[in-house]
Design a protein around this motif. Structure first.
Motif, PDB file in Angstrom:
ATOM      1  N   MET A   1       7.038  20.125  11.734  1.00  0.00           N
ATOM      2  CA  MET A   1       6.047  20.435  12.247  1.00  0.00           C
ATOM      3  C   MET A   1       5.186  19.269  12.839  1.00  0.00           C
ATOM      4  O   MET A   1       5.310  18.244  12.173  1.00  0.00           O
ATOM      5  CB  MET A   1       4.803  21.317  11.053  1.00  0.00           C
ATOM      6  N   ILE A   2       4.563  19.197  13.795  1.00  0.00           N
ATOM      7  CA  ILE A   2       3.718  18.064  14.432  1.00  0.00           C
ATOM      8  C   ILE A   2       2.551  17.784  13.674  1.00  0.00           C
ATOM      9  O   ILE A   2       1.692  18.804  13.324  1.00  0.00           O
ATOM     10  CB  ILE A   2       3.370  18.276  15.828  1.00  0.00           C
ATOM     11  N   VAL A   3       2.370  16.607  12.950  1.00  0.00           N
ATOM     12  CA  VAL A   3       1.199  16.375  12.258  1.00  0.00           C
ATOM     13  C   VAL A   3       0.194  15.575  12.886  1.00  0.00           C
ATOM     14  O   VAL A   3      -1.105  15.643  13.050  1.00  0.00           O
ATOM     15  CB  VAL A   3       1.518  15.548  10.842  1.00  0.00           C
ATOM     16  N   CYS A   4       0.640  14.676  13.844  1.00  0.00           N
ATOM     17  CA  CYS A   4      -0.136  13.636  14.665  1.00  0.00           C
ATOM     18  C   CYS A   4       0.092  14.029  15.872  1.00  0.00           C
ATOM     19  O   CYS A   4       1.124  13.773  16.856  1.00  0.00           O
ATOM     20  CB  CYS A   4       0.140  12.258  14.441  1.00  0.00           C
ATOM     21  N   LEU A   5      -0.911  14.578  16.475  1.00  0.00           N
ATOM     22  CA  LEU A   5      -0.566  15.251  18.065  1.00  0.00           C
ATOM     23  C   LEU A   5      -0.711  14.051  18.979  1.00  0.00           C
ATOM     24  O   LEU A   5      -0.171  13.871  20.090  1.00  0.00           O
ATOM     25  CB  LEU A   5      -1.865  16.107  18.558  1.00  0.00           C
ATOM     26  N   CYS A   6      -1.463  13.094  18.611  1.00  0.00           N
ATOM     27  CA  CYS A   6      -1.866  11.833  19.712  1.00  0.00           C
ATOM     28  C   CYS A   6      -0.178  11.072  19.748  1.00  0.00           C
ATOM     29  O   CYS A   6      -0.331  10.583  20.945  1.00  0.00           O
ATOM     30  CB  CYS A   6      -2.826  10.856  19.185  1.00  0.00           C
ATOM     31  N   ASN A   7       0.311  11.163  18.708  1.00  0.00           N
ATOM     32  CA  ASN A   7       1.740  10.406  18.752  1.00  0.00           C
ATOM     33  C   ASN A   7       2.858  11.201  18.712  1.00  0.00           C
ATOM     34  O   ASN A   7       3.808  10.632  18.506  1.00  0.00           O
ATOM     35  CB  ASN A   7       1.716   9.245  17.503  1.00  0.00           C
ATOM     36  N   ALA A   8       2.676  12.267  18.644  1.00  0.00           N
ATOM     37  CA  ALA A   8       3.756  13.487  18.640  1.00  0.00           C
ATOM     38  C   ALA A   8       4.483  13.133  17.284  1.00  0.00           C
ATOM     39  O   ALA A   8       5.724  13.208  17.385  1.00  0.00           O
ATOM     40  CB  ALA A   8       4.471  13.664  19.831  1.00  0.00           C
ATOM     41  N   LEU A   9       3.906  12.809  16.052  1.00  0.00           N
ATOM     42  CA  LEU A   9       4.792  12.637  14.962  1.00  0.00           C
ATOM     43  C   LEU A   9       4.914  13.967  14.027  1.00  0.00           C
ATOM     44  O   LEU A   9       3.934  14.691  14.133  1.00  0.00           O
ATOM     45  CB  LEU A   9       4.053  11.396  14.206  1.00  0.00           C
ATOM     46  N   THR A  10       6.150  14.075  13.639  1.00  0.00           N
ATOM     47  CA  THR A  10       6.238  15.289  12.767  1.00  0.00           C
ATOM     48  C   THR A  10       6.198  15.052  11.296  1.00  0.00           C
ATOM     49  O   THR A  10       6.197  13.746  11.057  1.00  0.00           O
ATOM     50  CB  THR A  10       7.745  15.790  12.871  1.00  0.00           C
ATOM     51  N   ASP A  11       6.050  15.809  10.499  1.00  0.00           N
ATOM     52  CA  ASP A  11       5.736  15.706   9.100  1.00  0.00           C
ATOM     53  C   ASP A  11       7.146  14.963   8.561  1.00  0.00           C
ATOM     54  O   ASP A  11       7.119  14.148   7.636  1.00  0.00           O
ATOM     55  CB  ASP A  11       5.508  17.132   8.385  1.00  0.00           C
ATOM     56  N   ARG A  12       8.400  15.365   9.146  1.00  0.00           N
ATOM     57  CA  ARG A  12       9.629  14.784   8.637  1.00  0.00           C
ATOM     58  C   ARG A  12       9.685  13.106   8.776  1.00  0.00           C
ATOM     59  O   ARG A  12       9.955  12.573   8.213  1.00  0.00           O
ATOM     60  CB  ARG A  12      10.877  15.258   9.225  1.00  0.00           C
ATOM     61  N   GLN A  13       9.105  12.561  10.208  1.00  0.00           N
ATOM     62  CA  GLN A  13       9.085  11.358  10.342  1.00  0.00           C
ATOM     63  C   GLN A  13       8.073  10.652   9.811  1.00  0.00           C
ATOM     64  O   GLN A  13       8.427   9.786   9.082  1.00  0.00           O
ATOM     65  CB  GLN A  13       8.655  11.272  11.973  1.00  0.00           C
ATOM     66  N   LEU A  14       6.732  11.420   9.220  1.00  0.00           N
ATOM     67  CA  LEU A  14       6.067  10.497   8.345  1.00  0.00           C
ATOM     68  C   LEU A  14       6.485  10.471   7.033  1.00  0.00           C
ATOM     69  O   LEU A  14       6.422   9.432   6.197  1.00  0.00           O
ATOM     70  CB  LEU A  14       4.839  11.285   8.284  1.00  0.00           C
ATOM     71  N   GLU A  15       7.079  11.702   6.611  1.00  0.00           N
ATOM     72  CA  GLU A  15       7.828  11.580   5.095  1.00  0.00           C
ATOM     73  C   GLU A  15       8.844  10.476   4.938  1.00  0.00           C
ATOM     74  O   GLU A  15       9.124   9.830   3.986  1.00  0.00           O
ATOM     75  CB  GLU A  15       8.292  13.015   4.805  1.00  0.00           C
ATOM     76  N   GLN A  16       9.703  10.361   5.973  1.00  0.00           N
ATOM     77  CA  GLN A  16      10.592   9.343   6.108  1.00  0.00           C
ATOM     78  C   GLN A  16       9.937   7.966   5.874  1.00  0.00           C
ATOM     79  O   GLN A  16      10.678   7.131   5.314  1.00  0.00           O
ATOM     80  CB  GLN A  16      11.585   9.597   7.375  1.00  0.00           C
ATOM     81  N   ALA A  17       8.954   7.740   6.692  1.00  0.00           N
ATOM     82  CA  ALA A  17       8.227   6.380   6.724  1.00  0.00           C
ATOM     83  C   ALA A  17       7.663   6.141   5.127  1.00  0.00           C
ATOM     84  O   ALA A  17       7.901   5.242   4.727  1.00  0.00           O
ATOM     85  CB  ALA A  17       7.091   6.369   7.691  1.00  0.00           C
ATOM     86  N   VAL A  18       7.256   7.160   4.520  1.00  0.00           N
ATOM     87  CA  VAL A  18       6.788   7.110   3.190  1.00  0.00           C
ATOM     88  C   VAL A  18       7.799   6.876   2.174  1.00  0.00           C
ATOM     89  O   VAL A  18       7.789   6.063   1.337  1.00  0.00           O
ATOM     90  CB  VAL A  18       5.891   8.187   2.755  1.00  0.00           C
ATOM     91  N   ALA A  19       8.871   7.387   2.352  1.00  0.00           N
ATOM     92  CA  ALA A  19      10.200   7.412   1.576  1.00  0.00           C
ATOM     93  C   ALA A  19      10.884   5.943   1.513  1.00  0.00           C
ATOM     94  O   ALA A  19      11.271   5.367   0.604  1.00  0.00           O
ATOM     95  CB  ALA A  19      11.068   8.437   1.822  1.00  0.00           C
ATOM     96  N   GLN A  20      10.600   5.447   2.682  1.00  0.00           N
ATOM     97  CA  GLN A  20      11.217   3.926   3.214  1.00  0.00           C
ATOM     98  C   GLN A  20      10.012   2.984   2.484  1.00  0.00           C
ATOM     99  O   GLN A  20      10.586   1.749   2.732  1.00  0.00           O
ATOM    100  CB  GLN A  20      11.526   3.604   4.355  1.00  0.00           C
TER     101      GLN A  20
END
Length: 66
Positions: free
Chosen positions: A1-20
């Protein structure tokens, strides 16, 4: 799911960044090679960070009790 419309970031991308290891919104955006634009998604990013930080603590409490 897209969370950040401005940057077209998905929840998975954000979760991965946090996991790292990203622990601040700017670190999450930097891990995704972008910056916050309008800031609407920042609250969601903070929630993801808090969840990631609290989950290991909850697991440690369970192991200590057992």
């Amino acid at each position: 799911m897209i969370v950040c419309l401005c940057n077209a970031l998905t929840d998975r991308q954000l979760e991965q960044a946090v996991a790292q290891g990203a622990r601040r919104p700017r670190e999450v955006y930097a891990a995704c090679d972008c910056k916050a634009q309008c800031g609407t998604c920042t609250r969601m990013v903070l929630g993801m960070i808090r969840d990631a930080v609290l989950q290991p603590a909850a697991g440690e409490a369970t192991m200590a009790a057992g």
